[in-house]
Write an enzyme that holds these catalytic residues in place. Structure first.
Site, short mmCIF file in Angstrom:
data_model
loop_
_atom_site.label_atom_id
_atom_site.label_comp_id
_atom_site.label_asym_id
_atom_site.label_seq_id
_atom_site.Cartn_x
_atom_site.Cartn_y
_atom_site.Cartn_z
CG HIS A 82 -1.81 1.18 1.25
ND1 HIS A 82 -3.01 1.21 0.58
CD2 HIS A 82 -1.68 2.42 1.79
CE1 HIS A 82 -3.59 2.38 0.73
NE2 HIS A 82 -2.79 3.14 1.46
CG ASP A 161 -11.16 4.57 6.18
OD1 ASP A 161 -10.60 5.48 6.79
OD2 ASP A 161 -10.97 4.34 4.97
NE ARG A 168 -8.95 11.62 8.59
CZ ARG A 168 -8.19 10.73 7.93
NH1 ARG A 168 -8.67 9.56 7.57
NH2 ARG A 168 -6.94 10.99 7.65
CB SER A 183 -7.64 6.03 7.32
OG SER A 183 -8.07 5.97 5.99
CE LYS A 187 -8.53 2.84 3.48
NZ LYS A 187 -8.67 4.25 3.09
N1 URA Z 1 -5.12 7.24 2.54
C1 URA Z 1 -6.10 6.68 3.24
O1 URA Z 1 -6.61 5.62 2.89
N2 URA Z 1 -6.53 7.28 4.35
C2 URA Z 1 -6.01 8.43 4.80
O2 URA Z 1 -6.43 8.93 5.82
C3 URA Z 1 -4.98 9.03 4.05
C4 URA Z 1 -4.55 8.40 2.92
#
Ligand code: URA
Length: 433
Positions: A82, A161, A168, A183, A187
């Protein structure tokens, strides 16, 4: 429990209990807690922070707020990669096939782009016919057969999220380390990988602009991974200029395909090999990083990685003729040169400005509802350290509009030209295990 008390507690700098964090995440997901109270809590967290334990609880609660994907039917150890989000970041299209080419399964759930960073799914959809929606059974069968599949995050993956990130985004609370860490990791946890390799960006185009902040984010995510039972490592890499030379959807697919065919685009190739080597080691395919790196490098040069890419694209319905002949990918009508009015050396290319310029062209979304255009984008002709003459083309805008003045200005602003040749830009700063 009352939400206002949870907000007050955090506002006053106290630690929240597991019950309070879960009360908030569950209540907000269910729609029982309104946006204004969630915003207030996000802002309190932004200013007061969260401990490692609070962050781990927040992450787990968000991961459990919706479906959790069970990938146990996939043969082998699944490693996910990621990136915290960069400009010109097409690394997934290179590491995925590379890692698959040594037999390690890559089962990736990806999202769409918002703001100045592009999305993996949007980029893949520049290939005609490419399908990102599929049943879980097809996803698993694709990974078992081809070792690589990329699917859209199902609607119900970490819905807490999803809701919070959208909130946010419009309340000035994106760039908080515990919130970003929670966050991203929620995931990853919900999508079922056994191990996780994180590419944490640092620099002008990243959420985290300094190495210290990026290190803190990386450490936080590695800690969460450990606390929640996933082997996690983080590589901190440079985002003081875009990665590679191409920005935009079809543009990035094209450049990734070229690297997979052995083209030596230095930053893209090196970072992809670095991340892929860590992935392959975590998956247990190699006992040492050096062995993994060597074999992966061979596979970039002998065509095996490119073949894995072709197989993956065609298994998901993509028109393979666009990959075999990259000039068939969507292309914009106009190609507008950005010319330097100074001479010297490129000292900096503000990645965020380049991302915003690409978004103005239509390559990205300013709001969730915006439609993106796969054919538009930017080609950088010059990168940090390159010499530039007055009147020389530093970048090309691929546009549907003949006068994309806002983008042109943004790209010009992004380039800082200095008299002295700058030091070579470092690409990989640290690896946190
Ligand atoms: N990427 C994400 O998935 N969440 C965040 O808060 C920032 C970047």
């Amino acid at each position: 429990m009352r939400m206002v008390d949870v907000i007050l507690k955090k506002r006053n700098g106290q630690m929240l209990t597991e019950a309070e964090i879960r009360y908030f995440v569950e209540g907000y997901t269910a729609g029982d807690i309104p946006d204004y109270q969630a915003s207030a809590l996000m802002m309190a967290i932004y200013f007061k922070g969260m401990s490692a334990d609070e962050t781990a609880v927040l992450t787990e609660a968000m991961a459990q707020s919706g479906d959790t994907i069970d990938l146990s039917a996939i043969e082998g150890h699944i490693v996910d990669k990621h990136s915290t989000g960069g400009v010109g970041d097409k690394i997934t299209f290179i590491t995925g096939p590379l890692v698959a080419s040594v037999g390690v399964p890559v089962a990736k759930m990806s999202g769409r782009g918002l703001g100045h960073t592009g999305g993996t799914l949007d980029k893949l959809e520049s290939i005609a016919g490419f399908q990102i929606e599929m049943s879980k059974e097809d996803f698993i069968s694709n990974v078992n057969t081809n070792k690589l599949s990329v699917a859209g995050q199902t609607g119900n993956l970490a819905p807490a999220d999803k809701k919070l990130y959208a909130l946010r985004d419009v309340t000035g609370t994106v760039d908080s380390i515990p919130l970003i860490a929670g966050s991203i990791m929620s995931k990853k946890l919900a999508s079922g990988a056994d191990s996780i390799v994180l590419d944490v960006k640092t620099g002008s185009g990243a959420f985290m602009k300094t190495l210290d902040e990026s290190r803190a984010l990386a450490q936080e995510m590695v800690n969460i991974g450990k606390k929640l039972g996933r082997n996690t490592i983080a590589v901190i890499s440079d985002m003081n200029q875009p990665l590679g030379y191409e920005i935009g959807n079809a543009n990035e697919i094209k450049e990734a395909a070229e690297v997979l065919q052995g083209k030596k685009v230095e930053d893209l190739r090196n970072l992809s090999l670095e991340l892929a080597a860590h992935m392959a080691v975590l998956a247990g395919a190699f006992s040492s990083y050096q062995d993994a790196y060597g074999e992966l490098e061979n596979n970039l040069d002998n065509g095996k990685a490119f073949q894995a890419f072709r197989t993956f694209i065609s298994a998901q319905g993509g028109d393979i003729s666009m990959i075999d002949d990259l000039s068939r990918l969507p292309a914009a009508a106009h190609h507008i040169k950005v010319v330097s009015d100074k001479e010297g050396y490129v000292e900096e290319i503000d990645a965020e400005s380049i991302g915003v310029a690409a978004m103005y062209l239509g390559a990205g979304r300013a709001t969730k509802e915006d439609k993106i255009n796969h054919s538009v984008g930017i080609t950088l002709n010059k990168k940090i350290g390159d010499e530039v003459k007055k009147g020389e083309t530093i970048a090309v805008l691929h546009s549907e509009d003949t006068t994309p003045n806002d983008s042109l200005e943004k790209v010009k602003e992004a380039y800082k030209i200095a008299q002295e040749k700058p030091k070579k830009q470092q690409l990989i700063y640290e690896v946190i295990k």
